[in-house]
Structure formats: C-alpha cells, structure tokens
Design a protein around this motif. Structure first.
Motif, short mmCIF file in Angstrom:
data_model
loop_
_atom_site.label_atom_id
_atom_site.label_comp_id
_atom_site.label_asym_id
_atom_site.label_seq_id
_atom_site.Cartn_x
_atom_site.Cartn_y
_atom_site.Cartn_z
N ALA A 163 34.03 -33.34 42.04
CA ALA A 163 34.02 -31.88 42.15
C ALA A 163 35.12 -31.28 41.29
O ALA A 163 34.91 -30.25 40.63
CB ALA A 163 34.19 -31.47 43.60
N ILE B 48 34.04 -31.07 37.71
CA ILE B 48 33.11 -29.98 37.44
C ILE B 48 33.85 -28.64 37.50
O ILE B 48 33.69 -27.78 36.64
CB ILE B 48 31.96 -30.01 38.45
CG1 ILE B 48 31.14 -31.27 38.26
CG2 ILE B 48 31.07 -28.78 38.30
CD1 ILE B 48 30.17 -31.54 39.38
N TYR C 213 35.08 -28.45 49.68
CA TYR C 213 33.65 -28.63 49.41
C TYR C 213 32.95 -27.29 49.29
O TYR C 213 32.16 -27.05 48.37
CB TYR C 213 33.02 -29.48 50.52
CG TYR C 213 33.76 -30.76 50.77
CD1 TYR C 213 33.80 -31.76 49.79
CD2 TYR C 213 34.47 -30.98 51.94
CE1 TYR C 213 34.51 -32.92 49.99
CE2 TYR C 213 35.18 -32.15 52.15
CZ TYR C 213 35.19 -33.11 51.17
OH TYR C 213 35.90 -34.26 51.36
N ALA C 214 33.29 -26.38 50.23
CA ALA C 214 32.67 -25.06 50.19
C ALA C 214 33.06 -24.34 48.90
O ALA C 214 32.22 -23.72 48.25
CB ALA C 214 33.10 -24.25 51.41
N THR D 103 33.80 -25.64 46.06
CA THR D 103 33.08 -26.20 44.92
C THR D 103 31.70 -25.58 44.80
O THR D 103 31.27 -25.21 43.71
CB THR D 103 32.94 -27.73 45.08
OG1 THR D 103 34.23 -28.27 45.30
CG2 THR D 103 32.32 -28.34 43.85
N ILE D 104 31.01 -25.47 45.94
CA ILE D 104 29.67 -24.88 45.92
C ILE D 104 29.76 -23.44 45.43
O ILE D 104 28.99 -23.01 44.55
CB ILE D 104 29.03 -24.94 47.32
CG1 ILE D 104 28.79 -26.39 47.72
CG2 ILE D 104 27.73 -24.17 47.33
CD1 ILE D 104 28.21 -26.56 49.10
N LEU E 192 30.47 -23.32 41.74
CA LEU E 192 29.28 -23.66 40.95
C LEU E 192 28.29 -22.51 40.92
O LEU E 192 27.69 -22.20 39.90
CB LEU E 192 28.60 -24.89 41.54
CG LEU E 192 29.21 -26.23 41.20
CD1 LEU E 192 28.52 -27.31 41.99
CD2 LEU E 192 29.07 -26.49 39.72
N ALA E 193 28.14 -21.87 42.08
CA ALA E 193 27.17 -20.77 42.17
C ALA E 193 27.70 -19.53 41.48
O ALA E 193 26.94 -18.75 40.92
CB ALA E 193 26.88 -20.47 43.64
#
Lengths: 348, 320
Positions: free
Chosen positions: B243, B246, B291-292, B294-295, B298-299
């Motif tokens: 992550a 990215i 984790y949240a 990263t999402i 990405l979004a």
C-alpha cells in the motif's frame, strides 16, 4: 491432444507436482514422505469420523471457491473473500445468538445476514472499481484487514469485553444429530447441503440467466459488452456483490455449523485465500469448484493427523497447497509441454 | 504546549521504528513494479526474511557477537532474494498470472517458515534473540532543539539504513542508465526491446532486488519489534508496504513518505492509551486507519495516475 483433455490434465499435473515437491521437502527435512502421506490419507478417509470431519471442512471451501470463481468469470480478482467470510461469520453468529425465533425463520435469517454482510463487503470494492476504476485487488486486500480488526472490535462489544460471542440459539444451528451419528459423532452439519445448493445457484446464474450471460460477456470483453448495450458498471458491481454473498455464506458455515460462535482472531482463517486455489484448480466452473474444494478441504483436515501419526509438522500441507497454486499459475508452461508431447506422438 | 511536544518525543521515534521495515519492503516493490512485474508476494518474502533473520541470529550469535543482527539482515536478504526467483521464473518466463503467483509466494513463505520453525524448535515460535539491532545517537544532529530528540536520539541503526536505501534507490531508478532501462521495460517493453534492452533480464534483476529488500524489511521488523518469530510476526506488514508503494506513486521517496505515515498510524494505534486526548478513540479506528486511508487515497487523489503501463503483462517477443 485435444484442448479439453489438456484443460483437465493441467490441474491434475499441478496436483501431482505439488505432492511430489512436498515429498521432496519432507525427504530433505529428514521426514518419511511415505509415512507422511499415509498419515494424511488416514486423516482424510481413516474412519467414518474422519470422513465426516473432512466433509464438514469442505463446505466453507466450496463457498470460498465459488466466491473467487464467480468474480473471476466477470474478469475480477476477488482477494477479499477472506474478509467477506469473516464479516459473514460474525453476522451469522450475531443473528444466531441475539434473536429468538422459530427455526424456520431463524436459520434462513442468519444465513441471509451472513450473505448480506459478505455482499456489503464486496459491494465497496465493486463500486470503487465500477465508478472510479480503482483496482479491486488492492481494495479487497485492504478490506480484509479492515474486516479483521472491525470484527475483533465488534466481538468485544457484543461479548461485553470478552473474546468470544455467546453460543448461537439452537434455532439458528446447522448442526444435525442425524449426520453426526452417521459419522461417529463428528461435527458434520447441514452446511454441506447449503454449499452444494449454492453450487447449483452459481451454475443457474451463469448458464441459465440473462444476468449470468452479461457477467460472462463483461469478463470476456468489456468493450464488446458495452457495445452490445450491457452496463459494464452494473455488472462489475453485481459480480462483486454476489461473490461477496457466497463468501459470507462460507462464514456462516463456521458460525452456524462448526463453531456455533466466533472468537477474536490474531490472523486470518486462510479459507478465503485457499478459495483462490480452489477456484483456479476448478477452472472457475461450479462443478470444478466442488472438486477443488474437496481436494483442499481434505488436505487441510487430513493434515491434522500428520503430527501424531508421522511426527511431521502440519504446515507441510500448507506448503503442498501453496505449491499447487504455484504450479496452476504456471499452467502455460505445462500446456506448452503437453502440446509438445502431443505433437511428437502425432509425428510418429 | 510542552505536553504536546512530549507526546511527539514519545511517538515519533516509535513511528520511525515501525516505518523502517515498510520502507525497505515498499522500495523493493517499487523496483519490481517499475519493471512491470506485480509483486503481491512481498508479504511472503518479508515473512521469509523475518524467519531467516531470527534463526540466523539465534544460531550465530556466538560467532558474530554484536554484529549478529547485521549479518542476519544480510542472510535474510540473500535467502529472500533466492526465494523471489520463484516469482520471477513464474511471472517472467512462464507467463503466469502475476497476482496468483504472488499469492502462492505469500502462502509458501509462511508455510515454509512455520514448518521449519516446528522442525527446529519443536514448537510454534522461536526463542527470543539476545543481540538486537542497536540504537544510536547521531552526533551533533541530536543537539538540535526539538528535532534532535525526535529524530536523532536513540534511533535504530536499521532506520538510518532504510533512509539511505530510499535515497540510493531514487538515485538508481532516476539517475542511472540501469534505472532508465528499468522504467522503460515497465512502461513499454517492446520499445525497450527494439532499443536492444534485454527486457526479461532487467525484470529478473528487478524482482530479485525486490526479494532482497523485502527480506531485509522482514529481518529488520523481527529484530526490532518482536525479537522472535511466530505465525503472527509479520501479519500484514508486507501488504502495508504494498500500500505504501502505491500511496507513494511507485516512487522511492514517495514510498518512504507513505511508509513513515503508516508507521505513524501504527504507532498511534499501539500507544493511543498513553496520549491524553486520544484515550477515548476506540483503538479499532486506529488499527484500520492505514488500510482505510489507502482505499480513500486510491479512490481520491491518486486515482488513475496509476502505475507503470506494462504492469502485469508478461513480455512476449513479437506480439503486439
């Protein structure tokens, strides 16, 4: 050699190679591979109790495999089956514990809750993929960890600070005295029928419904599907939701059948990741998944017999499974090898 | 205000300690993916590194004395580099699905490590190591007011190494001919091939570098954080490094920044109970934060400004 034969041979060869390399690993580490595999065999088929437990282990694998395979058919890689299974497990355990209803309502409700929780966990990556083109692999991996931590926290809330939820009510249980007695009092439960029914559902959706046709079309060629007037976005979301629902039901097997509750976890169950292997081995077809799940479920359960009977660490089976996935991934080279052998035979 | 500073003095060093293994591994990921090979196997490679680092440390502590942790990192690097060859062969030569091969590497890494631990120690985890990675006070810099105690007092040697590696990686990828080839192979392998670059050779080297760095990351994590090896030692650090890579947009310095941020998030999660205004936040939110984020990242702002063009495609000579 016909294509069809090769399609069957590739997974078979992968399994054999995996078992062979596993044997080499045992030899190198100073264990007796023959004794090891005999212990494994007895662990799977040794007596009716073992057979019962093996079948019990196969049910969540079928559902995890279906989940991965279903997404694959639409061209999506759902690594999030693990997380979807965990939220499904919790949802089923909670509904099973918290409500008092007659069995005919309670059990379906608990199953539905698990499916809905898994579907929700699949919906998020599906939506992100469809609307913002975020790669589903990364999102589902992250969703796995979110599921793990969130469910651990929820368990503590539900158990009022404890580490496991209370047992579910009998009205939500998949346990079956009949199946249990049939197999020398193993924990075999009705879950296997739920799993097999879902195999049928997946086949029905893919082969008999318009939805399935569209899903497969998007998987084959997004642009062509779009040109034919199908909504690619809608199908991507649908595929992830249905896939998540299968995975959630896999969690329900553990909640309502095997364990009857849920405890906080330090790590993943592994069932979701093995689901990838199951789907790959089964070539992403419903029936193939049953075979893949039977193999991996048997290996996983049978491995429990290896430390006692042959003094070999249980992890050898995880090594074998990982190797089988690896060899299936390398299917291209096996295919090339087979075609070459086929050609040589024709030349003669 | 001084209370706030105290918190920073407390939490920044922990963040850096957590970030260091992520930096190594994420930069490994940068090398692999810049060359066009997806490497989800970072987790498994890190597990292998942690396992080898700890076992090597336990076995050779009498031979190498205070140098043991460093030699262990080196051993972990070598073993993980060799282990990553499997991924390289599968995804470059055998044209395997790189994600599936990576998943196999992850499963295999933890399985081999646990199998070996049970074989050697007869139980689920190793003993504790005696020689850990030493901490240093950096001369002069530690005397800087405010920043000195935060960044330069009793830092793990491995953290200094991590920063050095990040800068080195930036130099290699963006300032050397090898780096140019690496990037071209990941963006447009056919064009690179026409210019006489050996596409597959570069990719092999890149994957092996990523394996080595992930191995170092694993060994550093195990020798600073847990000091033993068991089934939950790494538990997702490799995915977090992925992550970070990215998040850092496939750039070594960016990856380092993201790793530092994730390190901070992890440090917050474990030490929030000791911080006055954070005691009331349930720790679960801090656990899922990396984790949240990263999402969301990405979004949101990273979106399509995505990775190398040829990422995930095996190069087949002569095909279009």
């Amino acid at each position: 050699m016909s294509n069809r034969l090769i399609n069957v041979l590739v997974p078979l060869i992968s399994i054999i190679l995996g078992l062979l390399v596993g044997a080499v690993v045992m030899l190198v580490s100073g264990y007796d591979p023959v004794a090891g595999y005999i212990a494994l065999w007895n662990g799977i088929f040794g007596d009716s109790y073992a057979i019962g437990e093996t079948i019990r282990q196969i049910s969540p694998y079928i559902l995890a495999g279906l989940a991965v395979a279903f997404a694959f058919r639409t061209g999506l890689f759902n690594i999030g089956v693990e997380g979807q299974l965990i939220v499904g497990w919790f949802a089923a355990a909670y509904v099973g514990m918290a409500f008092e209803l007659p069995k005919i309502i309670h059990l379906p409700l608990a199953l539905l809750a698990a499916a809905a929780a898994g579907a929700l966990w699949g919906l998020i990556p599906g939506l992100l993929k469809a609307t913002l083109k975020v790669h589903e692999v990364i999102v589902t991996i992250m969703m796995n960890y979110i599921a793990l931590h969130l469910v651990n926290a929820l368990i503590k809330v539900v158990a009022k600070g404890g580490f496991k939820t209370d047992k579910i009510q009998d009205t939500a249980s998949l346990r079956s005295d009949f199946l249990s007695e049939l197999t020398d009092f193993s924990t075999l439960h009705y879950g296997i029928f739920v799993a097999l029914f879902m195999v049928f559902i997946m086949w029905f959706i893919l082969e008999r419904m318009k939805l399935g046709y569209e899903l497969k079309s998007v998987g084959f060629n997004e642009n062509a599907a779009q040109y034919a007037g199908m909504s690619v976005k809608k199908n991507i979301v649908m595929a992830m939701v249905i896939s998540g629902a299968f995975a959630g039901l896999g969690g329900a097997m553990e909640a309502l059948g095997t364990f009857g509750n849920m405890s906080t976890r330090a790590g993943f169950t592994g069932i979701g990741f093995d689901g990838i292997a199951v789907a790959l081995l089964g070539a992403n077809t419903p029936l193939g998944v049953v075979f893949g799940a039977s193999l991996f479920g048997s290996l996983k359960y049978g491995a429990n017999n290896m430390p006692n009977a042959a003094n070999i660490p249980i992890e050898i089976v995880s090594i074998v499974i990982a190797l089988i996935i690896f060899f299936v991934a390398c299917g291209y080279i096996i295919r090339v090898g087979l075609q070459r052998i086929g050609k040589n035979k024709e030349a003669k | 205000m001084s209370g706030f500073l105290d918190i920073l003095y407390f939490i920044v060093p922990i963040s850096i300690a957590y970030a260091a293994p992520l930096i190594f591994t994420a930069i490994g990921g940068v090398f692999s993916e810049r060359s066009g090979v997806i490497n989800i196997g970072l987790e498994g490679l890190m597990v292998m590194g942690a396992f080898v680092g700890i076992v090597f440390n336990l076995f050779f502590v009498d031979t190498f004395g205070a140098w043991t942790p460093w030699v262990s990192i080196l051993a972990a690097m070598l073993v993980s580099a060799i282990f990553s060859l499997m991924h390289a062969v599968a995804s470059i030569s055998f044209r395997a699905d790189q994600v599936v091969s990576g998943v196999a590497i992850n499963l295999l890494g933890i399985a081999i490590a646990l199998f070996s631990v049970k074989m050697i120690y007869g139980k689920g985890q190793t003993d504790f190591i005696q020689e850990k990675i030493p901490r240093f006070n950096i001369p002069f810099l530690q005397d800087i007011p405010v920043l000195g105690p935060m960044f330069f007092k009793s830092v793990y040697g491995s953290s200094i190494l991590a920063v050095a590696i990040a800068i080195l990686a930036w130099f290699i990828i963006f300032k050397t001919p090898f780096g140019l080839r690496l990037r071209s192979v990941g963006e447009h392998p056919m064009a690179a091939d026409t210019m006489g670059i050996k596409v597959n050779r570069i990719r092999y080297i890149a994957v092996i570098i990523s394996g080595g760095l992930a191995g170092m990351g694993g060994a550093v994590y195990a020798q600073t954080m847990t000091n033993d090896f068991g089934h939950a030692t790494i538990n997702g650090q490799g995915f977090m490094a992925l992550a970070a890579m990215i998040f850092g947009k496939w750039h070594p310095i960016g990856a380092m920044g993201a790793a530092l941020f994730f390190g901070f998030a992890q440090a917050l999660a474990i030490s929030s109970s000791g911080i006055p205004f954070m005691q009331n936040i349930p720790s679960v939110f801090l656990y899922i934060l990396p984790y949240a984020l990263t999402i969301i990242a990405l979004a949101g702002f990273i979106g399509k400004a995505s990775g190398p063009k040829a990422l995930g495609d095996p190069y087949i000579k002569g095909s279009r």
